[in-house]
Design an enzyme around this catalytic site. Structure first.
Site, PDB file in Angstrom:
ATOM      1  N   TYR A  17       0.846  -1.186   0.000  1.00 55.74           N
ATOM      2  CA  TYR A  17       0.000   0.000   0.000  1.00 55.74           C
ATOM      3  C   TYR A  17       0.884   1.239   0.000  1.00 55.74           C
ATOM      4  O   TYR A  17       1.827   1.326   0.795  1.00 55.74           O
ATOM      5  CB  TYR A  17      -0.903   0.004   1.234  1.00 55.74           C
ATOM      6  CG  TYR A  17      -1.851   1.180   1.304  1.00 55.74           C
ATOM      7  CD1 TYR A  17      -2.877   1.316   0.372  1.00 55.74           C
ATOM      8  CD2 TYR A  17      -1.728   2.150   2.304  1.00 55.74           C
ATOM      9  CE1 TYR A  17      -3.755   2.395   0.436  1.00 55.74           C
ATOM     10  CE2 TYR A  17      -2.604   3.228   2.368  1.00 55.74           C
ATOM     11  CZ  TYR A  17      -3.614   3.350   1.438  1.00 55.74           C
ATOM     12  OH  TYR A  17      -4.487   4.409   1.504  1.00 55.74           O
TER      13      TYR A  17
ATOM     14  N   ASP B 299       9.173   2.760   0.169  1.00 55.40           N
ATOM     15  CA  ASP B 299       8.091   3.386   0.917  1.00 55.40           C
ATOM     16  C   ASP B 299       8.244   2.941   2.368  1.00 55.40           C
ATOM     17  O   ASP B 299       7.819   1.866   2.752  1.00 55.40           O
ATOM     18  CB  ASP B 299       6.735   2.955   0.338  1.00 55.40           C
ATOM     19  CG  ASP B 299       5.576   3.488   1.166  1.00 55.40           C
ATOM     20  OD1 ASP B 299       5.827   4.133   2.202  1.00 55.40           O
ATOM     21  OD2 ASP B 299       4.413   3.252   0.764  1.00 55.40           O
TER      22      ASP B 299
ATOM     23  N   LYS C  11       3.594   8.540   9.194  1.00 53.46           N
ATOM     24  CA  LYS C  11       3.367   7.877  10.490  1.00 53.46           C
ATOM     25  C   LYS C  11       4.347   8.335  11.588  1.00 53.46           C
ATOM     26  O   LYS C  11       4.217   9.440  12.068  1.00 53.46           O
ATOM     27  CB  LYS C  11       3.322   6.369  10.294  1.00 53.46           C
ATOM     28  CG  LYS C  11       2.176   6.030   9.318  1.00 53.46           C
ATOM     29  CD  LYS C  11       1.779   4.597   9.200  1.00 53.46           C
ATOM     30  CE  LYS C  11       0.493   4.490   8.381  1.00 53.46           C
ATOM     31  NZ  LYS C  11       0.584   3.787   7.138  1.00 53.46           N
TER      32      LYS C  11
END
Ligand SMILES: *Cc1c(COP(=O)(O)O)cnc(C)c1O
Length: 428
Positions: A144, A239, A267
């Site tokens: 994702y 990522d 995050k």
């Protein structure tokens, strides 16, 4: 447990917010039932609107590496707030966090801050295309990278040549530039690269996957991607929105000793405020506006509250030399305890773990890619999820999510979690 207030709030929310939530996985669609409305959180615990307490293994989907309402972050945000919440002008704070981040992450000279992981990945791909002057990208099934169009792609009938949209609203034109590969399968990547010679700008990957459960890269996989990229003038984008500042101070680049060309963050880097970032060496970053022609911008990018939170977070991580080891030990303890409990009760499972990331799959075979992750028994997971919730343990409401271990968890909390698994396993 009673979820009376949460049920009421959910009903009310559904009238004015699609599905009652601002991000789909919060709606519990994969497991059924009513989502729990959070009221507050402290350390390892989250409290809901009905006054229930949960040991939290979601941790806002990753950011709360050091626990909820971590005092240095809270204090930094409060102090900054008093000085104004946004200026649309550069601040000294942005340079300070940029210097710190660049000092912690291997192989990068410059970093640009944005507002989410989605934005970071989207911008990284644009930068890679601008730098290489090529259009296509390779992503891996089950990874994702946020919800921008280029990533919402499923394998098409001609997967070697082009993908197909997996959400209405993504155009065929966009989909044709995204190729879908299988995680941990280098041969598959070579085949895609071979069939699309001189057309691929970047390979983007979660270097440790966390969005199909936790799936670490097989020995040599990341190194193999590096070699393929070097041989074909392709940029390798890590990522690290989930893994950055979590699996090591320098993320997976440091942990696995493999260099990426562009690294994305989110995050943890925002300490719980909306922050993303992408970083690379000078040669690549100089292509970004205003230095170069690749456009990227943001009214609230580098927002002082967000930067204050991120800076406090990164400083705490950098100065706490024992942190990564403690997290690893706690997660290992949890892993062993859960495995013993499931074994005792004859439950079929596979547990994947790396650092503070762990996932329990109700599948008997190794989980190494999306296909093997999808073989997990979802009915068993649903029972497990609701059983854990009832016992005050909050894991992600989907079998495809990683559990995040925070440093705020005590061994007592871990024992309570393991005891809950032992009880629930009898019913599975
Ligand atoms: C969460 C996540 C994103 C998206 O970040 P948002 O802040 O939700 O936009 C991108 N990549 C990975 C690996 C993630 O885990």
């Amino acid at each position: 447990m009673l979820y009376k207030r949460s049920s009421e709030l959910f009903r009310e929310a559904q009238n004015v917010i699609p599905g009652g939530v601002n991000s789909p996985v919060r709606a519990f669609n994969a497991v059924g039932g009513t989502p729990i409305f959070a009221k507050s959180a402290k350390g390892a615990y989250v409290y809901d609107e009905d006054g229930n307490r949960f040991i939290d293994y979601i941790n806002s989907w990753g950011p709360m590496l050091l626990g909820h309402a971590f005092p240095p972050v809270v204090d930094a945000v409060i102090e900054r707030t008093k000085q104004g919440t946004s200026f649309g002008m550069p601040t000294a704070l942005e340079t300070e966090i940029a210097k710190l981040a660049v000092s912690m992450v291997p192989n990068v000279d410059k970093i640009r801050f944005v507002n989410s992981g989605t934005e970071a990945c989207m911008s990284a791909v644009r930068l890679a295309r601008g730098f290489t002057k090529k259009d296509k990208i390779i992503k891996f099934a089950g990874c994702y990278h946020g919800h921008s169009d280029s990533f919402l792609i499923a394998a098409g009938s001609g997967a070697v040549t082009f993908g197909t949209p997996n959400s209405p609203g993504v155009t065929q034109g966009t989909a044709k530039d995204t190729l879908l590969a299988t995680y941990n399968d280098l041969e598959n990547v070579k085949e895609l690269v071979g069939a699309n010679k001189n057309q691929i700008a970047a390979i983007i990957i979660e270097p440790v996957a966390g969005n199909m459960g936790c799936i670490p890269p097989k020995e040599g996989f990341l190194e193999g991607l590096r070699t393929i990229c070097d041989a074909n003038d392709i940029l390798l984008i890590f990522d690290e929105v989930m893994t950055g500042f979590r699996l090591a101070n320098g993320g997976v680049q440091e942990l696995k000793n493999v260099d990426a060309d562009i690294v994305c963050f989110g995050k943890v880097v925002g300490g719980g405020l909306p922050v993303g970032a992408f970083a690379a060496r000078n040669e690549i970053m100089s292509h970004l506006a205003p230095e170069g022609p690749v456009y990227q911008a943001g009214t609230l990018s580098g927002n002082p509250l967000a930067m204050a939170a991120g800076l406090a977070m990164l400083k705490s991580i950098k100065t706490d030399k024992g942190l990564m080891n403690r997290l690893d030990e706690k997660t290992k303890y949890l892993h062993n305890g859960i495995a013993d409990a499931l074994d005792r009760n004859g439950v079929v499972y596979t547990i994947n773990r790396i650092g503070s990331m762990i996932s329990v799959h109700f599948a008997k075979d190794e989980v190494v890619d999306f296909e093997s992750a999808a073989k997990g028994n979802n009915e068993t997971f649903k029972k497990f999820f609701h059983g854990m919730l009832e016992k005050g343990i909050y894991i992600a409401p989907s079998a495809f999510e990683t559990w995040f271990v925070t440093d705020a968890l005590t061994y007592e909390d871990l024992n309570e979690t393991i005891a809950a698994v032992d009880e629930i396993a009898k019913e599975l």
